[in-house]
Design a protein around this motif. Sequence first.
Motif, PDB file in Angstrom:
ATOM      1  N   ASN A   1       5.131  -9.637 -10.187  1.00  0.00           N
ATOM      2  CA  ASN A   1       4.016 -10.568 -10.359  1.00  0.00           C
ATOM      3  C   ASN A   1       3.606 -11.258  -9.054  1.00  0.00           C
ATOM      4  O   ASN A   1       2.680 -12.047  -9.034  1.00  0.00           O
ATOM      5  CB  ASN A   1       4.333 -11.605 -11.438  1.00  0.00           C
ATOM      6  N   GLN A   2       4.284 -10.923  -7.949  1.00  0.00           N
ATOM      7  CA  GLN A   2       3.905 -11.417  -6.622  1.00  0.00           C
ATOM      8  C   GLN A   2       3.301 -10.304  -5.770  1.00  0.00           C
ATOM      9  O   GLN A   2       3.138 -10.462  -4.567  1.00  0.00           O
ATOM     10  CB  GLN A   2       5.114 -12.007  -5.896  1.00  0.00           C
ATOM     11  N   VAL A   3       2.976  -9.172  -6.400  1.00  0.00           N
ATOM     12  CA  VAL A   3       2.517  -7.989  -5.674  1.00  0.00           C
ATOM     13  C   VAL A   3       1.097  -7.610  -6.070  1.00  0.00           C
ATOM     14  O   VAL A   3       0.786  -7.503  -7.259  1.00  0.00           O
ATOM     15  CB  VAL A   3       3.460  -6.786  -5.941  1.00  0.00           C
ATOM     16  N   LYS A   4       0.269  -7.404  -5.050  1.00  0.00           N
ATOM     17  CA  LYS A   4      -1.010  -6.728  -5.232  1.00  0.00           C
ATOM     18  C   LYS A   4      -0.763  -5.305  -4.746  1.00  0.00           C
ATOM     19  O   LYS A   4      -0.528  -5.079  -3.565  1.00  0.00           O
ATOM     20  CB  LYS A   4      -2.103  -7.388  -4.391  1.00  0.00           C
ATOM     21  N   LEU A   5      -0.759  -4.350  -5.670  1.00  0.00           N
ATOM     22  CA  LEU A   5      -0.478  -2.960  -5.322  1.00  0.00           C
ATOM     23  C   LEU A   5      -1.781  -2.225  -5.047  1.00  0.00           C
ATOM     24  O   LEU A   5      -2.727  -2.311  -5.841  1.00  0.00           O
ATOM     25  CB  LEU A   5       0.277  -2.259  -6.450  1.00  0.00           C
ATOM     26  N   VAL A   6      -1.807  -1.504  -3.939  1.00  0.00           N
ATOM     27  CA  VAL A   6      -2.968  -0.702  -3.555  1.00  0.00           C
ATOM     28  C   VAL A   6      -2.504   0.742  -3.430  1.00  0.00           C
ATOM     29  O   VAL A   6      -1.634   1.055  -2.617  1.00  0.00           O
ATOM     30  CB  VAL A   6      -3.570  -1.177  -2.210  1.00  0.00           C
ATOM     31  N   ILE A   7      -3.068   1.611  -4.265  1.00  0.00           N
ATOM     32  CA  ILE A   7      -2.735   3.034  -4.244  1.00  0.00           C
ATOM     33  C   ILE A   7      -3.880   3.789  -3.575  1.00  0.00           C
ATOM     34  O   ILE A   7      -5.043   3.568  -3.902  1.00  0.00           O
ATOM     35  CB  ILE A   7      -2.529   3.571  -5.681  1.00  0.00           C
ATOM     36  N   THR A   8      -3.524   4.678  -2.645  1.00  0.00           N
ATOM     37  CA  THR A   8      -4.524   5.535  -2.009  1.00  0.00           C
ATOM     38  C   THR A   8      -4.279   6.974  -2.467  1.00  0.00           C
ATOM     39  O   THR A   8      -3.132   7.401  -2.634  1.00  0.00           O
ATOM     40  CB  THR A   8      -4.432   5.466  -0.467  1.00  0.00           C
ATOM     41  N   CYS A   9      -5.381   7.696  -2.702  1.00  0.00           N
ATOM     42  CA  CYS A   9      -5.246   9.091  -3.126  1.00  0.00           C
ATOM     43  C   CYS A   9      -6.561   9.823  -2.904  1.00  0.00           C
ATOM     44  O   CYS A   9      -7.588   9.214  -2.601  1.00  0.00           O
ATOM     45  CB  CYS A   9      -4.817   9.179  -4.581  1.00  0.00           C
TER      46      CYS A   9
ATOM     47  N   VAL B   1      -9.805   5.763  -3.741  1.00  0.00           N
ATOM     48  CA  VAL B   1      -9.869   7.175  -4.087  1.00  0.00           C
ATOM     49  C   VAL B   1     -10.889   7.853  -3.175  1.00  0.00           C
ATOM     50  O   VAL B   1     -12.071   7.496  -3.172  1.00  0.00           O
ATOM     51  CB  VAL B   1     -10.263   7.353  -5.572  1.00  0.00           C
ATOM     52  N   LYS B   2     -10.404   8.818  -2.408  1.00  0.00           N
ATOM     53  CA  LYS B   2     -11.240   9.483  -1.409  1.00  0.00           C
ATOM     54  C   LYS B   2     -12.548  10.023  -2.002  1.00  0.00           C
ATOM     55  O   LYS B   2     -13.620   9.790  -1.455  1.00  0.00           O
ATOM     56  CB  LYS B   2     -10.451  10.614  -0.755  1.00  0.00           C
ATOM     57  N   HIS B   3     -12.469  10.720  -3.124  1.00  0.00           N
ATOM     58  CA  HIS B   3     -13.690  11.334  -3.671  1.00  0.00           C
ATOM     59  C   HIS B   3     -14.669  10.293  -4.228  1.00  0.00           C
ATOM     60  O   HIS B   3     -15.842  10.592  -4.419  1.00  0.00           O
ATOM     61  CB  HIS B   3     -13.374  12.440  -4.685  1.00  0.00           C
ATOM     62  N   GLU B   4     -14.204   9.072  -4.477  1.00  0.00           N
ATOM     63  CA  GLU B   4     -15.105   8.002  -4.929  1.00  0.00           C
ATOM     64  C   GLU B   4     -15.750   7.256  -3.761  1.00  0.00           C
ATOM     65  O   GLU B   4     -16.647   6.438  -3.974  1.00  0.00           O
ATOM     66  CB  GLU B   4     -14.349   7.012  -5.823  1.00  0.00           C
ATOM     67  N   LYS B   5     -15.257   7.526  -2.555  1.00  0.00           N
ATOM     68  CA  LYS B   5     -15.782   6.881  -1.337  1.00  0.00           C
ATOM     69  C   LYS B   5     -15.841   5.358  -1.507  1.00  0.00           C
ATOM     70  O   LYS B   5     -16.832   4.722  -1.186  1.00  0.00           O
ATOM     71  CB  LYS B   5     -17.146   7.454  -0.969  1.00  0.00           C
ATOM     72  N   ASN B   6     -14.738   4.784  -2.001  1.00  0.00           N
ATOM     73  CA  ASN B   6     -14.713   3.353  -2.304  1.00  0.00           C
ATOM     74  C   ASN B   6     -13.830   2.533  -1.361  1.00  0.00           C
ATOM     75  O   ASN B   6     -13.575   1.362  -1.611  1.00  0.00           O
ATOM     76  CB  ASN B   6     -14.276   3.130  -3.751  1.00  0.00           C
TER      77      ASN B   6
ATOM     78  N   LEU C   1       0.833  -1.203   0.000  1.00  0.00           N
ATOM     79  CA  LEU C   1       0.000   0.000   0.000  1.00  0.00           C
ATOM     80  C   LEU C   1       0.862   1.246   0.000  1.00  0.00           C
ATOM     81  O   LEU C   1       1.833   1.338   0.746  1.00  0.00           O
ATOM     82  CB  LEU C   1      -0.905   0.013   1.227  1.00  0.00           C
ATOM     83  N   SER C   2       0.470   2.199  -0.838  1.00  0.00           N
ATOM     84  CA  SER C   2       1.220   3.437  -0.958  1.00  0.00           C
ATOM     85  C   SER C   2       0.289   4.577  -1.334  1.00  0.00           C
ATOM     86  O   SER C   2      -0.645   4.390  -2.109  1.00  0.00           O
ATOM     87  CB  SER C   2       2.282   3.303  -2.055  1.00  0.00           C
ATOM     88  N   PRO C   3       0.581   5.769  -0.835  1.00  0.00           N
ATOM     89  CA  PRO C   3      -0.118   6.933  -1.375  1.00  0.00           C
ATOM     90  C   PRO C   3       0.390   7.204  -2.789  1.00  0.00           C
ATOM     91  O   PRO C   3       1.489   6.771  -3.161  1.00  0.00           O
ATOM     92  CB  PRO C   3       0.289   8.066  -0.419  1.00  0.00           C
ATOM     93  N   LEU C   4      -0.408   7.884  -3.563  1.00  0.00           N
ATOM     94  CA  LEU C   4      -0.021   8.299  -4.910  1.00  0.00           C
ATOM     95  C   LEU C   4       0.704   9.635  -4.792  1.00  0.00           C
ATOM     96  O   LEU C   4       0.145  10.607  -4.291  1.00  0.00           O
ATOM     97  CB  LEU C   4      -1.265   8.443  -5.793  1.00  0.00           C
ATOM     98  N   TRP C   5       1.949   9.646  -5.225  1.00  0.00           N
ATOM     99  CA  TRP C   5       2.761  10.865  -5.198  1.00  0.00           C
ATOM    100  C   TRP C   5       3.210  11.163  -6.620  1.00  0.00           C
ATOM    101  O   TRP C   5       3.953  10.383  -7.210  1.00  0.00           O
ATOM    102  CB  TRP C   5       3.985  10.682  -4.323  1.00  0.00           C
TER     103      TRP C   5
END
Length: 148
Positions: A96-104, A130-135, A74-78
Motif C-alpha cells: 500500500n506504499q507502492v505505485k507500481l509501473v509495468i512496462t511492456c 504499453v508500447k503499442h498504445e503509445k502512452n 518500475l518493472s517490465p512485464l515478464w
Amino acid sequence: MGYNIVYFSRTGVSKRVAEKVANGLDTKAIEVTDNKSWQGILGFIKGGFYATIGKEVSIKINGEIDRSEEYIVLSPLWAGGPAPAIRTFLKGVPSNQVKLVITCDGSNVEKAINKYENKHGKFKENYGIVKHEKNEERVIEEIINSSK
C-alpha cells in the motif's frame, strides 16, 4: 511525501521511464539488479521461466532507500507479472506504499497487476506503459502529477 524511484530493466525501457519520472520529481532513480544474465534468447526464455514459477533471485539495491518515503517501482512485464528482481524487492515493502509501473510491448497490464495484487495485496496505485498504445509520455505525466 517523497518517493523512492526503484526500477529493474532488461532492455532499458523501464530505466528510461524511471529516469523521466525521477527527473519530474527532482529525485534519483535507484536500480535493482540481480545476479543473473537475462541477455539474448536464452535470457529471455530463462526470465519467462523464472517469472512463471515465481523463482526467487538475490538482488542488489544500487543506491540509498529512504524507508520513510513511499515507492514508485518500475518493472517490465515478464510472463504475466513483474520481473523476478522486482518481485523480490516488493516482498520487502508494504504494497500500500507502492505505485507500481509495468512496462511492456502489448500485454494485458491490468490483468497482470490484478493477478499479482490478489496474491500479495493492493498497490497504492498502478500504471501500465504499453508500447503499442503509445502512452508512455501521458502515463509518465500522470505519475508525476499524482506524486507531487
